[in-house]
Write a protein that holds these residues in place. Structure first.
Motif, short mmCIF file in Angstrom:
data_model
loop_
_atom_site.label_atom_id
_atom_site.label_comp_id
_atom_site.label_asym_id
_atom_site.label_seq_id
_atom_site.Cartn_x
_atom_site.Cartn_y
_atom_site.Cartn_z
N ASP A 377 -1.52 -1.63 14.46
CA ASP A 377 -0.09 -1.89 14.67
C ASP A 377 0.76 -1.51 13.46
O ASP A 377 1.86 -2.02 13.28
N LEU A 378 0.27 -0.62 12.61
CA LEU A 378 1.05 -0.21 11.45
C LEU A 378 2.31 0.52 11.89
O LEU A 378 2.27 1.35 12.81
N SER A 379 3.41 0.22 11.23
CA SER A 379 4.65 0.94 11.52
C SER A 379 4.55 2.36 10.98
O SER A 379 3.70 2.67 10.15
N GLU A 380 5.45 3.23 11.46
CA GLU A 380 5.42 4.62 11.02
C GLU A 380 5.67 4.73 9.51
O GLU A 380 5.06 5.54 8.82
N LYS A 381 6.58 3.90 9.00
CA LYS A 381 6.89 3.96 7.58
C LYS A 381 5.67 3.57 6.75
O LYS A 381 5.32 4.24 5.77
N ARG A 382 5.00 2.49 7.14
CA ARG A 382 3.81 2.06 6.40
C ARG A 382 2.67 3.06 6.57
O ARG A 382 1.90 3.29 5.63
N SER A 383 2.58 3.66 7.74
CA SER A 383 1.53 4.67 7.96
C SER A 383 1.71 5.85 7.01
O SER A 383 0.73 6.37 6.45
N THR A 384 2.96 6.27 6.81
CA THR A 384 3.22 7.38 5.89
C THR A 384 2.85 7.01 4.47
O THR A 384 2.22 7.80 3.75
N TRP A 385 3.19 5.79 4.05
CA TRP A 385 2.85 5.35 2.70
C TRP A 385 1.34 5.21 2.51
O TRP A 385 0.80 5.54 1.45
N VAL A 386 0.66 4.73 3.54
CA VAL A 386 -0.80 4.64 3.46
C VAL A 386 -1.40 6.04 3.34
O VAL A 386 -2.33 6.27 2.56
N SER A 387 -0.88 7.00 4.10
CA SER A 387 -1.37 8.38 4.03
C SER A 387 -1.18 8.95 2.63
O SER A 387 -2.07 9.63 2.09
N LYS A 388 -0.03 8.67 2.02
CA LYS A 388 0.21 9.15 0.66
C LYS A 388 -0.73 8.47 -0.34
O LYS A 388 -1.23 9.10 -1.28
N GLY A 389 -0.97 7.18 -0.13
CA GLY A 389 -1.92 6.47 -0.99
C GLY A 389 -3.32 7.04 -0.89
O GLY A 389 -4.04 7.15 -1.90
#
Length: 667
Positions: A377-389
Motif C-alpha cells: 500500500d505504499l503511496s507513489e511518492k514513498r515508492s519513488t523515494w524507496v526506489s531512490k534509496g
C-alpha cells in the motif's frame, strides 16, 4: 629471465585530468537535468521505466554502451593481442542473440505489461520461482559490476598513475548520483553520450596507431605473420578455449543470458512506447555492437604490430595483460596532452554506463519483487523515494564489491564466466516458461537448481584447476627487440619442481571452454525441468495465459505435401499417461496445427476407422472433400487469428504493434 630496460612512459598530466573530469561532469549534469525536468512526475513507474514512452534511438545507444563496458575497451584488445583475431566471430553470436531476443523474449515480456522480468516467473509459475531467480540475478549483477569497476581502475592505476581507489570511488559516487536523481531516463541519455565518447576514444587510438605502424596494410601483414589472423578453427573439441564453435554456439548462449532475459536489457526494451520501437532498438543496437567489436579487434591487431618485437608483458614492463591497452595509449600519445585523458574517458564511459544500468536494474527488481510484496500500500511518492534509496544502497554495494574483484583473473574471461554461471540457468528457466507449456513450478525450481549446480561446479573447478596451455593456445610473443639492462648475467638454472596434483576431472570437465558454461547451465535447467514436470504431472496448456507463451512456428502436418502419418492406437485406446500428455504439449509448442485424431493415430475416412499400425498417404488416399474442408478451415482460422490479434489488449492496428499498458489489463 633477462632484465630489460623499460621505456619511459608518460603519466597523466593536467589536461588529461581536465578531459577525464569533463566526462564525469557531463554525466552528472544529465542526472541533474532530468531530476529538474521530471520533478513533477512522482510515480515509481516514471523513475524506473521512464514512463514507458522512450523511443528506439537512445535505447539502442544505451544497450550498446551498457554491455560494451571497460571489459570490452581494455580486455578485448588484450585477448586479440595474445590469442588472435578469432574474437571477431562474436559478430555471428551477437546477430543470433539479438534475433532471438527481439523475436522470442521481448514480445512476451512487453505484452505481459511487467516491470521486472521476474514478475513473469510468478505469473507463469509461482512466487518461489520468482524470488529464487531474483536473488540469483542480484548476486550475478553485484559480482559482475565489481569487476567492471575494479579492473579498469587497477589497469589505469598501474600504467598511468591514476589513483586506484579514487577512480573506484568516483565511479560509484557519480553513477549513484545520476541514477538516484534522474532515474532510467538519465541512465539512458547518459549512456548515449558515453557511447559516443567510447567510439571517439577507439577511433583516436586506431588512427594514431595506424600512422605509427606504416598504415593498415603493414599492420595486416604483420598480424598474418604473427598468426593473429587464423580466425576459423573448426575443431569441435569443447575443451579448446576459442574455436568457431565455442564462440558461435557458446557465445550465443552466454550473450543470450545477458541480453535475452537480463533485467538491464529488458527494462530498457519495455520502457519503449511500442513493441516495434523495442525491437528496432535491439536491431539498431546490433549495429553498435558490431562497430565496437570491430574497433576493439583492430585495436588489438594494431597493438600487436607495435609491440611485435618487444612485448611489454613478457618483458615485465606491466604486470597483467589487461594493462596492455592503457600502456599502449600512454606510449603512442606521449607527446599529445589531453588525448590519453580521452582514452581513459573512453574506458570509464563503458564502466559508468554498465554500473549505472546495474544499479537501476537492481533497484527495479528489488522494489518490484520484494518491497511491493512486503508493503503493497505504499503511496507513489514513498515508492519513488524507496526506489531512490535502493539506488544509493546498490551503488554502495557495487562499489564495495570492487575490492573482491582482483581475485578473478583476466577481465573478459572473468566477466563472461560470471554471466555463464548465473545467466545460463536463468536463460534455461525463462526458456522453460516461454516455450514449454507443460513445464510446472516444480520442474522450474528443480531445473533452476540443477542448472546452477552444474554451472557453478564447472566454473569453480576451472578456477581452481585452470586449463592447460595446450587447450588455451596463447600465441607466441617476442622480446627480441627489447633493450637489455646493464649487468644482466647468465640465467641460472632453477631446480625442477614436481607438477601439482590434478584430479581426473581437471583435464576434462574443468577444462571446458568458459564460453560453454552458460550452455551447460541452460541445457541442464531445461532438461531437468522437463523431466521433473513429466514425473510430477505436467501443467495443462489451457491453464497458461497465452500472453505468457511464445509460438514460434505453424505446422499443418496433415496437409503438407507427401506427409505420412503412422497410427499407434486403434479404437478403444486408453487415454494418455502423464508422460504422453507432456509430450503432447511439446508437440503443440508453437501452435502445431495437427488434429487430435492425427496425434492419437486415428484418422477417420469414409471407408472406416483406420488405426493400429496402419500408414496413410494423405495426399493420395484422402477424399477431395476433406481437402476442401481443410481449405475452408484454414481460411476461417486465419481470419479468426487476425481478428483475435486485433482484439488483444494493447494492440495498435495503425502501428501494427503493441503499446505499453498495465499488466493487469493484459492477463
Amino acid at each position: 629471465m633477462a632484465n630489460f630496460v623499460a621505456p619511459e612512459i608518460k603519466k597523466f598530466g593536467p589536461w588529461d585530468y581536465v578531459v577525464f573530469a569533463g566526462l564525469f561532469l557531463v554525466s552528472a549534469s544529465i542526472g541533474v537535468f532530468f531530476a529538474i525536468k521530471e520533478r513533477k512526475k512522482k510515480s515509481s513507474k516514471d523513475f524506473l521505466v521512464g514512463g514507458r514512452q522512450m523511443t528506439c534511438g537512445p535505447i539502442a545507444f544505451s544497450l550498446t554502451s551498457s554491455f560494451m563496458s571497460a571489459v570490452t575497451v581494455l580486455g578485448t584488445p588484450s585477448e586479440v593481442y595474445r590469442y588472435g583475431a578469432s574474437f571477431i566471430l562474436f559478430f555471428l553470436s551477437y546477430t543470433l542473440v539479438i534475433f532471438f531476443t527481439a523475436e522470442l523474449f521481448v514480445p512476451v515480456f512487453y505484452r505481459s505489461g511487467i516491470t521486472s522480468t521476474y514478475e513473469y516467473l510468478e505469473l507463469r509459475f509461482n512466487k518461489v520461482v520468482r524470488f529464487a531467480a531474483t536473488l540469483i540475478y542480484i548476486l550475478q549483477t553485484i559480482l559482475y559490476t565489481g569487476i567492471v569497476v575494479y579492473a579498469p581502475s587497477l589497469a589505469l592505476n598501474q600504467v598511468t598513475g591514476f589513483d586506484l581507489w579514487g577512480s573506484v570511488a568516483a565511479t560509484g559516487v557519480v553513477c549513484t548520483f545520476y541514477c538516484t536523481l534522474g532515474g532510467l531516463k538519465a541512465v539512458v541519455w547518459t549512456d548515449a553520450f558515453q557511447m559516443m565518447v567510447m567510439v571517439a576514444g577507439f577511433a583516436t587510438v586506431l588512427i594514431r596507431g595506424s600512422i605509427l605502424n606504416s598504415g593498415p596494410s603493414a599492420i595486416w601483414q604483420r598480424a598474418a605473420e604473427g598468426a593473429r589472423l587464423n580466425i576459423f578453427d573448426f575443431n569441435v573439441d569443447p575443451l579448446r578455449r576459442h574455436t568457431f564453435w565455442t564462440i558461435v554456439i557458446g557465445g550465443t548462449f552466454t550473450w543470450l543470458g545477458i541480453y535475452g532475459v537480463n533485467q538491464s536489457t529488458i527494462q530498457r526494451c519495455i520502457s519503449c512506447k511500442s513493441e516495434k520501437h523495442a525491437k528496432l532498438a535491439l536491431y539498431l543496437n546490433l549495429v553498435g555492437l558490431w562497430i565496437v567489436l570491430v574497433c576493439a579487434v583492430f585495436s588489438g591487431l594494431v597493438m600487436f604490430s607495435h609491440y611485435r618485437d618487444c612485448d611489454p608483458w613478457t618483458a615485465n614492463f606491466i604486470s597483467a595483460p589487461d594493462q596492455l591497452m592503457p600502456y599502449f595509449v600512454m606510449d603512442i600519445f606521449a607527446s599529445m596532452s589531453g588525448v590519453p585523458g580521452l582514452f581513459v574517458a573512453c574506458a570509464f564511459s563503458g564502466t559508468l554506463s554498465t554500473v549505472a544500468a546495474s544499479i537501476n536494474a537492481l533497484a527495479t527488481v528489488t522494489f518490484e519483487d520484494f518491497v511491493k510484496k512486503i508493503f503493497p500500500d505504499l503511496s507513489e511518492k514513498r515508492s519513488t523515494w524507496v526506489s531512490k534509496g535502493l539506488c544509493v544502497l546498490f551503488g554502495a554495494l557495487c562499489t564495495a564489491m570492487a575490492a573482491a574483484a582482483s581475485l578473478l583473473g583476466g577481465i573478459v574471461q572473468a566477466s563472461l564466466t560470471i554471466h555463464g554461471m548465473c545467466g545460463g540457468p536463468m536463460l534455461g528457466l525463462f526458456t522453460l516458461g516461454i516455450l514449454f507449456p507443460c513445464a510446472n513450478w516444480k520442474g522450474a525450481t528443480g531445473g533452476l537448481l540443477a542448472g546452477i549446480a552444474l554451472a557453478f561446479w564447472v566454473a569453480i573447478g576451472s578456477f581452481v584447476y585452470p586449463a592447460p596451455a595446450a587447450k588455451a593456445l596463447p600465441l607466441p610473443l617476442s622480446t627480441a627487440g627489447c633493450a637489455l639492462a646493464n649487468g644482466t648475467g647468465a640465467l641460472g638454472t632453477a631446480a625442477p619442481t614436481a607438477a601439482p596434483h590434478r584430479p581426473l576431472l581437471a583435464d576434462t570437465w574443468y577444462s571446458l571452454s568458459y564460453l560453454y558454461f552458460s550452455a551447460v547451465g541452460c541445457l541442464g535447467c531445461v532438461v531437468t525441468g522437463l523431466l521433473l514436470s513429466i514425473v510430477t504431472g505436467p501443467q495443462r496448456a489451457e491453464d497458461v495465459p497465452p500472453v505468457l507463451l511464445r509460438r514460434l512456428w505453424r505446422w499443418r502436418g496433415a496437409r503438407r505435401s507427401g506427409r505420412r502419418v503412422s497410427g499407434s492406437r486403434g479404437q478403444g485406446a486408453p487415454p494418455e499417461t502423464t508422460a504422453e500428455s507432456c509430450l503432447l504439449h511439446l508437440s503443440r509448442m508453437g501452435d502445431l496445427q495437427l488434429s487430435d485424431r492425427v496425434q492419437r493415430g486415428r484418422l477417420r475416412a469414409p471407408g472406416g476407422d483406420l488405426g493400429g499400425d496402419t500408414t496413410v498417404d494423405l495426399d493420395n488416399n484422402m477424399p477431395q472433400v476433406t481437402a476442401k474442408k481443410a481449405k475452408r478451415e484454414d481460411s476461417f482460422q486465419s481470419k479468426a487469428e487476425n481478428e483475435t490479434q486485433r482484439q488483444l489488449p494493447g494492440y495498435n492496428p495503425e502501428e501494427k504493434s503493441y503499446t505499453n499498458m498495465g499488466m493487469e489489463s493484459r492477463l
